[in-house]
Scaffold this motif. Structure first.
Motif, PDB file in Angstrom:
ATOM      1  N   VAL A 124      -1.986  -5.742 -18.990  1.00 19.69           N
ATOM      2  CA  VAL A 124      -0.663  -5.119 -18.952  1.00 19.69           C
ATOM      3  C   VAL A 124      -0.844  -3.644 -18.610  1.00 19.69           C
ATOM      4  CG1 VAL A 124       1.459  -4.631 -20.223  1.00 19.69           C
ATOM      5  CG2 VAL A 124       0.150  -6.713 -20.728  1.00 19.69           C
ATOM      6  N   PRO A 125      -0.393  -3.185 -17.444  1.00 18.23           N
ATOM      7  CA  PRO A 125      -0.576  -1.786 -17.071  1.00 18.23           C
ATOM      8  C   PRO A 125       0.105  -0.844 -18.050  1.00 18.23           C
ATOM      9  CG  PRO A 125       0.032  -3.105 -15.161  1.00 18.23           C
ATOM     10  CD  PRO A 125       0.226  -3.977 -16.361  1.00 18.23           C
ATOM     11  N   ARG A 126      -0.585   0.221 -18.397  1.00 18.61           N
ATOM     12  CA  ARG A 126      -0.067   1.208 -19.352  1.00 18.61           C
ATOM     13  C   ARG A 126       1.200   1.873 -18.842  1.00 18.61           C
ATOM     14  NH1 ARG A 126      -0.592   6.189 -17.909  1.00 18.61           N
ATOM     15  NH2 ARG A 126      -0.501   6.987 -20.040  1.00 18.61           N
ATOM     16  N   ASP A 127       1.373   1.959 -17.515  1.00 23.88           N
ATOM     17  CA  ASP A 127       2.506   2.672 -16.920  1.00 23.88           C
ATOM     18  C   ASP A 127       3.724   1.782 -16.700  1.00 23.88           C
ATOM     19  OD1 ASP A 127       0.990   4.964 -16.845  1.00 23.88           O
ATOM     20  OD2 ASP A 127       0.350   4.699 -14.771  1.00 23.88           O
ATOM     21  N   THR A 128       3.686   0.552 -17.193  1.00 27.25           N
ATOM     22  CA  THR A 128       4.831  -0.341 -17.027  1.00 27.25           C
ATOM     23  C   THR A 128       6.014   0.151 -17.846  1.00 27.25           C
ATOM     24  OG1 THR A 128       3.282  -2.204 -16.827  1.00 27.25           O
ATOM     25  CG2 THR A 128       5.612  -2.727 -17.165  1.00 27.25           C
ATOM     26  N   LEU A 129       7.172   0.264 -17.221  1.00 32.17           N
ATOM     27  CA  LEU A 129       8.384   0.646 -17.941  1.00 32.17           C
ATOM     28  C   LEU A 129       8.955  -0.586 -18.641  1.00 32.17           C
ATOM     29  CD1 LEU A 129      10.075   3.017 -15.335  1.00 32.17           C
ATOM     30  CD2 LEU A 129       8.679   3.629 -17.326  1.00 32.17           C
ATOM     31  N   VAL A 164       5.366   1.541 -12.901  1.00 30.24           N
ATOM     32  CA  VAL A 164       5.573   0.195 -12.376  1.00 30.24           C
ATOM     33  C   VAL A 164       6.578  -0.519 -13.257  1.00 30.24           C
ATOM     34  CG1 VAL A 164       3.299   0.008 -11.303  1.00 30.24           C
ATOM     35  CG2 VAL A 164       3.608  -0.746 -13.680  1.00 30.24           C
ATOM     36  N   ILE A 165       7.192  -1.545 -12.701  1.00 27.99           N
ATOM     37  CA  ILE A 165       8.147  -2.352 -13.452  1.00 27.99           C
ATOM     38  C   ILE A 165       7.732  -3.820 -13.330  1.00 27.99           C
ATOM     39  CG2 ILE A 165      10.103  -0.768 -13.326  1.00 27.99           C
ATOM     40  CD1 ILE A 165      11.092  -2.242 -10.881  1.00 27.99           C
ATOM     41  N   MET A 166       7.937  -4.557 -14.392  1.00 24.97           N
ATOM     42  CA  MET A 166       7.558  -5.968 -14.393  1.00 24.97           C
ATOM     43  C   MET A 166       8.406  -6.737 -13.399  1.00 24.97           C
ATOM     44  SD  MET A 166       7.153  -8.576 -17.637  1.00 24.97           S
ATOM     45  CE  MET A 166       8.913  -8.630 -18.037  1.00 24.97           C
ATOM     46  N   GLU A 167       7.761  -7.594 -12.601  1.00 27.88           N
ATOM     47  CA  GLU A 167       8.480  -8.472 -11.691  1.00 27.88           C
ATOM     48  C   GLU A 167       8.828  -9.730 -12.484  1.00 27.88           C
ATOM     49  OE1 GLU A 167       7.772 -10.459  -7.349  1.00 27.88           O
ATOM     50  OE2 GLU A 167       7.154  -8.387  -7.675  1.00 27.88           O
ATOM     51  N   ARG A 201       0.855  -1.189   0.000  1.00 23.85           N
ATOM     52  CA  ARG A 201       0.000   0.000   0.000  1.00 23.85           C
ATOM     53  C   ARG A 201       0.886   1.232   0.000  1.00 23.85           C
ATOM     54  NH1 ARG A 201      -5.311   0.695   1.583  1.00 23.85           N
ATOM     55  NH2 ARG A 201      -5.893   2.835   2.078  1.00 23.85           N
ATOM     56  N   ARG A 202       0.592   2.160  -0.882  1.00 26.28           N
ATOM     57  CA  ARG A 202       1.396   3.371  -0.961  1.00 26.28           C
ATOM     58  C   ARG A 202       0.806   4.439  -0.061  1.00 26.28           C
ATOM     59  NH1 ARG A 202       1.331   4.919  -6.954  1.00 26.28           N
ATOM     60  NH2 ARG A 202      -0.745   4.070  -6.792  1.00 26.28           N
ATOM     61  N   GLY A 203       1.642   5.264   0.494  1.00 24.17           N
ATOM     62  CA  GLY A 203       1.168   6.372   1.305  1.00 24.17           C
ATOM     63  C   GLY A 203       0.502   7.424   0.462  1.00 24.17           C
ATOM     64  N   LYS A 204      -0.164   8.382   1.137  1.00 25.48           N
ATOM     65  CA  LYS A 204      -0.902   9.406   0.402  1.00 25.48           C
ATOM     66  C   LYS A 204      -0.003  10.195  -0.532  1.00 25.48           C
ATOM     67  CE  LYS A 204      -4.533   9.992   3.834  1.00 25.48           C
ATOM     68  NZ  LYS A 204      -5.197  10.940   4.758  1.00 25.48           N
ATOM     69  N   GLY A 205       1.226  10.371  -0.120  1.00 27.84           N
ATOM     70  CA  GLY A 205       2.122  11.175  -0.946  1.00 27.84           C
ATOM     71  C   GLY A 205       2.580  10.471  -2.202  1.00 27.84           C
ATOM     72  N   ARG A 206       2.223   9.181  -2.352  1.00 26.04           N
ATOM     73  CA  ARG A 206       2.692   8.414  -3.501  1.00 26.04           C
ATOM     74  C   ARG A 206       1.597   8.159  -4.521  1.00 26.04           C
ATOM     75  NH1 ARG A 206       7.405   5.709  -2.834  1.00 26.04           N
ATOM     76  NH2 ARG A 206       6.730   3.867  -3.977  1.00 26.04           N
ATOM     77  N   PRO A 243      10.766   2.009  -7.630  1.00 22.71           N
ATOM     78  CA  PRO A 243      11.311   2.751  -6.482  1.00 22.71           C
ATOM     79  C   PRO A 243      11.704   4.174  -6.841  1.00 22.71           C
ATOM     80  CG  PRO A 243      12.282   0.556  -6.614  1.00 22.71           C
ATOM     81  CD  PRO A 243      11.514   0.764  -7.889  1.00 22.71           C
ATOM     82  N   ALA A 244      12.060   4.403  -8.104  1.00 19.12           N
ATOM     83  CA  ALA A 244      12.501   5.736  -8.515  1.00 19.12           C
ATOM     84  C   ALA A 244      11.348   6.653  -8.894  1.00 19.12           C
ATOM     85  CB  ALA A 244      13.473   5.624  -9.699  1.00 19.12           C
ATOM     86  N   ASN A 245      10.162   6.086  -9.111  1.00 18.31           N
ATOM     87  CA  ASN A 245       9.031   6.901  -9.548  1.00 18.31           C
ATOM     88  C   ASN A 245       7.729   6.159  -9.219  1.00 18.31           C
ATOM     89  OD1 ASN A 245       7.061   8.412 -10.822  1.00 18.31           O
ATOM     90  ND2 ASN A 245       8.143   8.573 -12.769  1.00 18.31           N
TER      91      ASN A 245
END
Length: 376
Positions: A136-141, A337-340, A20-25, A331-333
């Motif tokens: 496949v999420p659109r935001d995947t790098l 998201v990045i594929m596991e 779970r991401r915090g509100k700031g994320r 982690p950098a943004n």
């Protein structure tokens, strides 16, 4: 159709799966036009099963509606080997072009170009009685391979770009190329749906019943629903599948969960309203469906699309497993998201071998906290 005769989709409460991401994320709001409406191409194809309507005026009218692209010619021979085990793999895309009737719905790009903000890899198992769907999420790098579009233009490879950039750069052919590069699986077919057609398809069906377990209020997608049971019209359905901030953590992952729940409800509705015994409704739906989808050239005729869709008739929502490609937040943004890779490999290996996707492949991966909020 009455509530008693049609199972109603339910949108689930967040189950805490995934970090779970915090509100700031939370991710920043994006254009209203960013929708993953490609999920409805699956149902649109199913509606095209016309029985005896493959001759005369109806055939030529519907055939004239279809648009197709020669993906195979654009991609050439440098592709994964076709798996000959009776299964099929279909890449389903959705675009947010503001050309034509899409202009009235907002979002997208002003110049008439298009983006594909969501993709679904649909694997139909041997026997065509069940399917797995991987979003496949659109935001995947991703590292996008060099690719040639259907106009013959070559596009150079790029590293660390968003997945949907492949479609924005080279259209459907580059999107297929990128998916094949990520998965190592050959896509047998390609389907694309536009969101204006999606809205009309839902209206032609007479709406789609869903149940929400919490209130949804998202001005960006023009959707306000109280917790409870609703029959969504086309505009409301459009708002549901594109909402980012109405429920969940505001991420694209949450929106994918809503889309997956809704497409199951949509498939249930097609199967329960008796369209195949109502020639007028059947024709209206087929007319809308054939105007809504763009296909690869192998599916570019009513006969071919009918044969293809006929093989999907036995697959209902209960026979369809829907997951999101295993990813973690970058982690950098936190907006990416990045594929596991290790867990994703479990998914791709399962599909290659025509086996169910193991539960372990998606355990502990990033989730959008909207699972269980809607059901059908």
């Amino acid at each position: 159709m009455s509530a008693e005769s049609t199972p109603e989709p339910v949108i689930p409460e967040p189950d805490g799966a995934g970090p779970r991401r915090g509100k700031g994320r939370r991710r920043k709001a994006r254009s209203k036009g960013r929708k993953a409406l490609l999920v409805t191409a699956w149902t649109a194809a199913g509606v095209v099963v016309l029985g005896g309507a493959g001759v005369g005026y109806v055939y030529f009218k519907l055939n004239g509606n279809l648009k197709s692209l020669d993906i195979n010619q654009a991609l050439g021979a440098d592709r994964p080997t076709k798996i000959d085990n009776g299964s099929e793999n279909i890449l389903v895309l959705g675009s947010d072009s503001r050309s034509g009737s899409n202009k009235k719905l907002g979002g997208g790009t002003d110049d008439g170009s298009a983006r594909s903000d969501t993709a679904m890899i649909v694997h139909v198992y041997e026997g065509h009685k069940k399917a797995s769907v991987v979003s496949v999420p659109r935001d995947t790098l991703v590292d996008r391979p060099a690719c040639r579009d259907t106009n013959g233009t070559m596009h150079q490879a790029a590293s660390g770009v968003m997945f949907n950039e492949s479609y924005g750069t080279g259209g459907a052919a580059c999107a297929v190329k990128t998916v094949e590069s990520i998965t190592g699986i050959r896509m047998d077919h390609y389907l694309e749906v536009d969101f204006a057609g999606f809205q009309k398809l839902v209206d032609d069906l007479g709406g789609v019943p869903v149940t929400t377990t919490r209130n949804i209020d998202d001005p960006n997608s023009h959707l306000t629903l109280q917790a409870g049971t609703h029959t969504l019209n086309g505009q409301q359905a459009l708002g549901l599948v594109r909402t980012r901030h109405g429920v969940g953590d505001g991420s694209d992952l949450g929106r994918i969960q809503l889309q997956q729940a809704f497409v199951k409800a949509l498939i249930n509705q097609v199967k329960h309203i008796g369209v195949f015994t109502n020639p007028t409704k059947l024709y209206d739906l087929a007319d809308t469906a054939t105007k809504t989808v763009t296909t690869d050239s192998d599916l570019g005729s009513v006969n071919a699309l009918t044969d293809f869709a006929d093989g999907l008739k036995g697959i209902g929502a209960k026979n369809m497993t829907m997951v999101t490609m295993p990813v973690q937040y970058d982690p950098a943004n936190p907006n990416r998201v990045i594929m596991e890779t290790g867990k994703a490999r479990l998914v791709w290996d399962a599909l290659k071998n025509d086996r169910p996707i193991p539960r372990s492949a998606t355990e502990g991966t990033a989730a959008g906290e909207a699972k269980g909020v809607v059901s059908g």
